[in-house]
Design a protein around this motif. Sequence first.
Motif, PDB file in Angstrom:
ATOM      1  N   LEU A  75       0.829  -1.210   0.000  1.00  0.00           N
ATOM      2  CA  LEU A  75       0.000   0.000   0.000  1.00  0.00           C
ATOM      3  C   LEU A  75       0.864   1.261   0.000  1.00  0.00           C
ATOM      4  O   LEU A  75       0.580   2.212  -0.728  1.00  0.00           O
ATOM      5  CB  LEU A  75      -0.913   0.003   1.224  1.00  0.00           C
ATOM      6  N   VAL A  76       1.928   1.277   0.797  1.00  0.00           N
ATOM      7  CA  VAL A  76       2.816   2.445   0.854  1.00  0.00           C
ATOM      8  C   VAL A  76       3.413   2.727  -0.523  1.00  0.00           C
ATOM      9  O   VAL A  76       3.418   3.880  -0.994  1.00  0.00           O
ATOM     10  CB  VAL A  76       3.937   2.225   1.893  1.00  0.00           C
ATOM     11  N   LEU A  77       3.916   1.689  -1.181  1.00  0.00           N
ATOM     12  CA  LEU A  77       4.515   1.868  -2.504  1.00  0.00           C
ATOM     13  C   LEU A  77       3.496   2.407  -3.508  1.00  0.00           C
ATOM     14  O   LEU A  77       3.790   3.313  -4.287  1.00  0.00           O
ATOM     15  CB  LEU A  77       5.091   0.544  -3.005  1.00  0.00           C
ATOM     16  N   MET A  78       2.277   1.861  -3.467  1.00  0.00           N
ATOM     17  CA  MET A  78       1.266   2.290  -4.421  1.00  0.00           C
ATOM     18  C   MET A  78       0.721   3.678  -4.109  1.00  0.00           C
ATOM     19  O   MET A  78       0.389   4.442  -5.011  1.00  0.00           O
ATOM     20  CB  MET A  78       0.131   1.271  -4.474  1.00  0.00           C
ATOM     21  N   LEU A  79       0.640   4.039  -2.834  1.00  0.00           N
ATOM     22  CA  LEU A  79       0.215   5.400  -2.487  1.00  0.00           C
ATOM     23  C   LEU A  79       1.199   6.428  -3.028  1.00  0.00           C
ATOM     24  O   LEU A  79       0.812   7.464  -3.581  1.00  0.00           O
ATOM     25  CB  LEU A  79       0.080   5.551  -0.972  1.00  0.00           C
ATOM     26  N   VAL A  81      15.231  -3.627  -7.744  1.00  0.00           N
ATOM     27  CA  VAL A  81      15.085  -3.467  -9.195  1.00  0.00           C
ATOM     28  C   VAL A  81      15.941  -2.344  -9.770  1.00  0.00           C
ATOM     29  O   VAL A  81      16.050  -2.213 -10.988  1.00  0.00           O
ATOM     30  CB  VAL A  81      13.607  -3.203  -9.570  1.00  0.00           C
ATOM     31  N   SER A  82      16.537  -1.512  -8.911  1.00  0.00           N
ATOM     32  CA  SER A  82      17.275  -0.344  -9.400  1.00  0.00           C
ATOM     33  C   SER A  82      18.628  -0.216  -8.713  1.00  0.00           C
ATOM     34  O   SER A  82      18.785  -0.594  -7.547  1.00  0.00           O
ATOM     35  CB  SER A  82      16.461   0.935  -9.156  1.00  0.00           C
ATOM     36  N   THR A  83      19.581   0.318  -9.460  1.00  0.00           N
ATOM     37  CA  THR A  83      20.919   0.569  -8.910  1.00  0.00           C
ATOM     38  C   THR A  83      21.133   2.057  -8.626  1.00  0.00           C
ATOM     39  O   THR A  83      22.249   2.477  -8.363  1.00  0.00           O
ATOM     40  CB  THR A  83      22.006   0.085  -9.891  1.00  0.00           C
ATOM     41  N   LEU A  84      20.059   2.845  -8.691  1.00  0.00           N
ATOM     42  CA  LEU A  84      20.179   4.273  -8.380  1.00  0.00           C
ATOM     43  C   LEU A  84      20.718   4.459  -6.970  1.00  0.00           C
ATOM     44  O   LEU A  84      20.374   3.713  -6.054  1.00  0.00           O
ATOM     45  CB  LEU A  84      18.820   4.960  -8.486  1.00  0.00           C
ATOM     46  N   GLU A  85      21.581   5.467  -6.817  1.00  0.00           N
ATOM     47  CA  GLU A  85      22.157   5.730  -5.496  1.00  0.00           C
ATOM     48  C   GLU A  85      21.095   6.230  -4.520  1.00  0.00           C
ATOM     49  O   GLU A  85      21.086   5.862  -3.342  1.00  0.00           O
ATOM     50  CB  GLU A  85      23.279   6.766  -5.627  1.00  0.00           C
ATOM     51  N   LYS A  86      20.180   7.056  -5.020  1.00  0.00           N
ATOM     52  CA  LYS A  86      19.142   7.618  -4.168  1.00  0.00           C
ATOM     53  C   LYS A  86      17.820   6.915  -4.441  1.00  0.00           C
ATOM     54  O   LYS A  86      17.253   7.019  -5.533  1.00  0.00           O
ATOM     55  CB  LYS A  86      18.998   9.120  -4.429  1.00  0.00           C
ATOM     56  N   LEU A  87      17.343   6.171  -3.468  1.00  0.00           N
ATOM     57  CA  LEU A  87      16.075   5.456  -3.591  1.00  0.00           C
ATOM     58  C   LEU A  87      15.171   5.876  -2.423  1.00  0.00           C
ATOM     59  O   LEU A  87      15.109   5.223  -1.392  1.00  0.00           O
ATOM     60  CB  LEU A  87      16.309   3.949  -3.581  1.00  0.00           C
ATOM     61  N   SER A  88      14.505   6.988  -2.599  1.00  0.00           N
ATOM     62  CA  SER A  88      13.714   7.584  -1.524  1.00  0.00           C
ATOM     63  C   SER A  88      12.245   7.654  -1.940  1.00  0.00           C
ATOM     64  O   SER A  88      11.911   7.473  -3.116  1.00  0.00           O
ATOM     65  CB  SER A  88      14.228   8.991  -1.224  1.00  0.00           C
ATOM     66  N   PRO A  89      11.344   7.945  -0.997  1.00  0.00           N
ATOM     67  CA  PRO A  89       9.936   8.141  -1.360  1.00  0.00           C
ATOM     68  C   PRO A  89       9.752   9.207  -2.432  1.00  0.00           C
ATOM     69  O   PRO A  89       8.855   9.094  -3.270  1.00  0.00           O
ATOM     70  CB  PRO A  89       9.303   8.570  -0.027  1.00  0.00           C
ATOM     71  N   HIS A  90      10.603  10.238  -2.419  1.00  0.00           N
ATOM     72  CA  HIS A  90      10.458  11.309  -3.407  1.00  0.00           C
ATOM     73  C   HIS A  90      10.786  10.825  -4.821  1.00  0.00           C
ATOM     74  O   HIS A  90      10.301  11.404  -5.803  1.00  0.00           O
ATOM     75  CB  HIS A  90      11.345  12.495  -3.026  1.00  0.00           C
ATOM     76  N   VAL A  91      11.596   9.782  -4.938  1.00  0.00           N
ATOM     77  CA  VAL A  91      11.885   9.207  -6.253  1.00  0.00           C
ATOM     78  C   VAL A  91      10.604   8.652  -6.870  1.00  0.00           C
ATOM     79  O   VAL A  91      10.387   8.736  -8.085  1.00  0.00           O
ATOM     80  CB  VAL A  91      12.967   8.108  -6.141  1.00  0.00           C
ATOM     81  N   LEU A  92       9.728   8.095  -6.041  1.00  0.00           N
ATOM     82  CA  LEU A  92       8.447   7.586  -6.546  1.00  0.00           C
ATOM     83  C   LEU A  92       7.549   8.739  -6.988  1.00  0.00           C
ATOM     84  O   LEU A  92       6.808   8.613  -7.973  1.00  0.00           O
ATOM     85  CB  LEU A  92       7.753   6.751  -5.468  1.00  0.00           C
ATOM     86  N   ARG A  93       7.604   9.855  -6.286  1.00  0.00           N
ATOM     87  CA  ARG A  93       6.851  11.049  -6.695  1.00  0.00           C
ATOM     88  C   ARG A  93       7.370  11.560  -8.045  1.00  0.00           C
ATOM     89  O   ARG A  93       6.586  11.897  -8.937  1.00  0.00           O
ATOM     90  CB  ARG A  93       6.980  12.132  -5.621  1.00  0.00           C
TER      91      ARG A  93
END
Length: 291
Positions: A137-141, A228-240
């Motif tokens: 749910l958190v990921l989809m929100l 799934v990703s090698t990005l250095e920054k993997l934060s909630p804002h990346v999903l935004r």
Amino acid sequence: MNREVVNFFLKHLQVERRLSPLTLRSYEIDLLQFLDFLAPENLLVNQIKSQTIRAWLVALSNQGIQNRSINRKLATLRTFYKYLQRRGDVTDNPMQTIRMVKTSKTLPTYLRESEMEQVFAQQEIPKNTFEEVRDQLVLMLLYGTGMRLAELIQLTPQQVNLSAKTLRVIGKRNKERIIPMPTILVDLVKQYQALNPFQSQYLVITDKGEPCYPMFVQRLVKKYLGEVSTLEKLSPHVLRHSYATHLLNRGADLNAIKELLGHSNLAATQVYTHNSMEKLKEIYIQAHPKA
């Protein structure tokens, strides 16, 4: 005296401007750092000149603080001294001659659509526990609505309209906006509520039924995106950022994205057009015979 003045200011922000707890905490941290800088010389906030603020900027830079963070602290001081000036505590505002420091423009970091498909493909495995469904749910929100971390943490069940498939989000400066919910998110909320054994005023809670907090969500997001990703920054804002970029890539109107994200002006949304242009270049190179 300095701390007393800061406390009055924070109370003003809380009561008069109704800022969120996270925003208030940011203001408090910035101002306490400034007070620490003033302490050795026993300087009072209502007596300093612009030279003192410039000296603080140099000290911050020497500590390795990034220019973007320095600018945020300057914005805090600017609001603080306008407040003192309105109260009559200062006659000459020391921030009047202070300018923001230059920053390099960076494009928003986002995941490709294929990577997001991988994230949710893993989530399609049937979930039977409260914790598993809550994580999903958190990921989809975050990705399905583009809401901010602070907005997610403060979200209540009353802000979710399952029949209308919409969310009422309280954003910055207490500004409300309505966001449509994809069907998969509606189904997730129903499943989550059915499995939730706790009573809470907030929608998203921890394993123990306590209110969610930033680090909890950040760890959760980093865990799943890191698969799934090698990005250095993997934060909630990346999903935004991913939400906005994918909408734009698929032809969504920029003004509509602005409203969905809760931006106060279009300039803040236009940064995503740069990412969209990179996508167009990629398509051109792949498809055009003369590329």
